[in-house]
Scaffold this active site. Structure first.
Site, mmCIF file in Angstrom:
data_model
loop_
_atom_site.group_PDB
_atom_site.id
_atom_site.type_symbol
_atom_site.label_atom_id
_atom_site.label_comp_id
_atom_site.label_asym_id
_atom_site.label_seq_id
_atom_site.Cartn_x
_atom_site.Cartn_y
_atom_site.Cartn_z
ATOM 1 N N THR A 101 47.822 -3.175 -26.263
ATOM 2 C CA THR A 101 48.155 -4.537 -26.710
ATOM 3 C C THR A 101 46.971 -5.467 -26.457
ATOM 4 O OG1 THR A 101 50.359 -3.993 -25.920
ATOM 5 C CG2 THR A 101 49.976 -6.283 -26.557
ATOM 6 N N TRP A 102 46.316 -5.233 -25.354
ATOM 7 C CA TRP A 102 45.130 -6.023 -25.004
ATOM 8 C C TRP A 102 44.041 -5.814 -26.058
ATOM 9 C CZ3 TRP A 102 42.190 -5.100 -19.728
ATOM 10 C CH2 TRP A 102 41.443 -6.237 -19.416
ATOM 11 N N HIS A 110 49.432 5.406 -31.620
ATOM 12 C CA HIS A 110 49.308 6.233 -30.416
ATOM 13 C C HIS A 110 49.173 7.706 -30.796
ATOM 14 C CE1 HIS A 110 50.070 3.037 -27.648
ATOM 15 N NE2 HIS A 110 51.355 2.916 -27.881
ATOM 16 N N ARG A 114 42.471 4.625 -20.082
ATOM 17 C CA ARG A 114 42.699 4.021 -18.757
ATOM 18 C C ARG A 114 42.948 5.144 -17.763
ATOM 19 N NH1 ARG A 114 47.877 -0.013 -17.480
ATOM 20 N NH2 ARG A 114 47.003 -0.957 -15.603
ATOM 21 N N SER A 146 52.235 2.469 -15.174
ATOM 22 C CA SER A 146 52.580 1.471 -16.182
ATOM 23 C C SER A 146 53.684 2.001 -17.111
ATOM 24 C CB SER A 146 51.317 1.125 -16.985
ATOM 25 O OG SER A 146 51.597 0.136 -17.928
ATOM 26 N N MET A 170 47.947 -13.964 -21.790
ATOM 27 C CA MET A 170 48.793 -13.001 -22.501
ATOM 28 C C MET A 170 50.164 -12.881 -21.844
ATOM 29 S SD MET A 170 46.197 -10.066 -23.919
ATOM 30 C CE MET A 170 47.515 -9.046 -24.550
ATOM 31 N N ARG A 214 52.697 -6.781 -17.607
ATOM 32 C CA ARG A 214 53.342 -6.697 -16.291
ATOM 33 C C ARG A 214 52.460 -7.148 -15.130
ATOM 34 N NH1 ARG A 214 53.787 -2.639 -12.191
ATOM 35 N NH2 ARG A 214 52.012 -1.657 -13.208
ATOM 36 N N LYS A 215 51.413 -6.374 -14.847
ATOM 37 C CA LYS A 215 50.621 -6.639 -13.643
ATOM 38 C C LYS A 215 49.125 -6.674 -13.948
ATOM 39 C CE LYS A 215 50.938 -5.240 -8.806
ATOM 40 N NZ LYS A 215 51.516 -4.226 -7.899
ATOM 41 N N GLY A 216 48.708 -5.802 -14.850
ATOM 42 C CA GLY A 216 47.332 -5.835 -15.340
ATOM 43 C C GLY A 216 46.277 -5.554 -14.293
HETATM 44 P P1 A3P Z 1 50.532 -2.679 -16.296
HETATM 45 O O1 A3P Z 1 51.895 -2.123 -16.577
HETATM 46 O O2 A3P Z 1 49.774 -1.842 -15.321
HETATM 47 O O3 A3P Z 1 50.550 -4.104 -15.916
HETATM 48 P P2 A3P Z 1 49.900 -0.989 -23.564
HETATM 49 O O4 A3P Z 1 49.622 -2.231 -24.312
HETATM 50 O O5 A3P Z 1 49.081 0.180 -24.000
HETATM 51 O O6 A3P Z 1 51.372 -0.726 -23.518
HETATM 52 O O7 A3P Z 1 49.408 -1.231 -22.059
HETATM 53 C C1 A3P Z 1 50.123 -2.086 -21.207
HETATM 54 C C2 A3P Z 1 49.323 -2.320 -19.945
HETATM 55 O O8 A3P Z 1 48.179 -3.146 -20.256
HETATM 56 C C3 A3P Z 1 50.132 -3.063 -18.906
HETATM 57 O O9 A3P Z 1 49.686 -2.581 -17.640
HETATM 58 C C4 A3P Z 1 49.695 -4.501 -19.165
HETATM 59 O O10 A3P Z 1 49.934 -5.387 -18.112
HETATM 60 C C5 A3P Z 1 48.202 -4.291 -19.407
HETATM 61 N N1 A3P Z 1 47.582 -5.457 -20.054
HETATM 62 C C6 A3P Z 1 47.933 -6.058 -21.199
HETATM 63 N N2 A3P Z 1 47.182 -7.146 -21.422
HETATM 64 C C7 A3P Z 1 46.315 -7.227 -20.393
HETATM 65 C C8 A3P Z 1 45.276 -8.150 -20.030
HETATM 66 N N3 A3P Z 1 44.987 -9.206 -20.773
HETATM 67 N N4 A3P Z 1 44.585 -7.902 -18.892
HETATM 68 C C9 A3P Z 1 44.863 -6.839 -18.121
HETATM 69 N N5 A3P Z 1 45.843 -5.948 -18.401
HETATM 70 C C10 A3P Z 1 46.559 -6.143 -19.520
#
Ligand code: A3P
Length: 283
Positions: A44-45, A94, A113, A121, A224, A245-247
């Protein structure tokens, strides 16, 4: 199952063969930008950063999926939906490498990652989508075993990384690391821009990097997490489990046992040895 190759892929709850068939029906077009990843690795990032670069800092309107369709998960009609959408367009997937439609003039961004953090996650992802996964209280140990065997959505993470990593130097592939983006978002956003086209890179650098700073801000964790536009079911999730969530890097230390962590390190070493991807997280 891909009826042509016979290859099989575990699909998310709620997806069916028709979803995969529609993904496989899609022919990649010359200017398509594919944002590819294994679940929970920062997709998503990366989608957000890519969109912001292409659209010069203008956030997408409404929900993410409306602007950036997911190849294998958009109601059995992804191929048609994407064909009807305008350029420049980003397509999320994916799917493992072999399933992704290829075109030498399309671009493929891949983000990886640390698997230990991706697993943690994923665990919270399942918790957050309890009704979809039909489990109120998932067991991280059971999930760990399935993850190590690759009996999870989109098969083994190790296989997924391996093959994309083998293609990292293809001229139309860019391989990124979640940890690098965390460490130096400016640098990675500039890399993404350059890969997408020199014109994007020079726009980002113009006026003392004004646009770059805007994109850094709009793709920051804080920003975000405060936006409620990533998944259509965000409002139904437990308040303490937002989709963003936590990032953090290294959250696995709070959730995996020492044994699980070292077994996973070992699996990474063995299973991603040939491609060299086993060294991605050495530092
Ligand atoms: P965590 O669950 O460890 O917080 P995806 O988009 O592939 O589902 O990945 C989700 C993960 O990316 C989550 O990790 C989310 O918090 C993290 N994420 C999304 N945006 C982010 C940002 N701007 N900076 C850091 N982590 C981010």
């Amino acid at each position: 199952k891909d009826s042509a190759s016979g290859e099989e892929v575990y699909f998310p709850a709620g997806c069916e063969q028709a979803d995969l068939d529609s993904a496989l029906r899609y022919t990649a077009k010359n200017r398509d930008v594919f944002v590819c990843s294994y679940p929970k690795t920062g997709t998503t990032w990366l989608l957000n950063m890519t969109w912001l670069v292409i659209h010069r800092g203008h956030p997408f309107p409404g929900f993410l999926r409306k602007s950036m369709p997911m190849l294998e998960f958009d109601g059995c009609e992804a191929a048609e939906l994407i064909d009807d959408s305008e350029f420049p367009r980003c397509i999320k997937t994916h799917l493992p490498y072999n399933f992704v439609p290829k075109n030498p003039r399309a671009k493929y961004l891949y983000i990886a990652r640390n698997p230990k953090d991706a697993l943690v996650s994923y665990f919270f992802h399942i918790k957050g989508f309890a009704s979809l996964y039909q489990t109120e209280d998932p067991d991280i140990n059971k999930l760990y075993d399935l993850y190590m065997k690759g009996e999870v959505e989109f098969n083994s993470y190790f296989d997924h990384i391996n093959i994309w990593y083998e293609h990292r130097n293809d001229p139309n592939v860019m391989f990124l690391l979640y940890e690098d983006v965390k460490q130096d978002p400016r640098k990675e956003i500039l890399k993404i821009a350059k890969f997408l086209g020199e014109e994007y890179e020079s726009d980002l650098k113009a006026e003392n990097g004004k646009l770059l700073e805007k994109i850094v801000e709009l793709s920051s964790f804080k920003h975000m997490q405060s936006a409620n536009i990533w998944v259509s079911t965000e409002n139904k999730r437990p308040k303490d489990l937002p989709f963003i969530r936590k990032g953090k890097t290294g959250d696995w230390k709070n959730h995996l046992t020492t044994r699980q962590a070292s077994d996973m390190n070992q699996a990474l070493k063995e299973r991603c040895n040939e491609s060299g991807a086993c060294h991605l997280w050495d530092k």
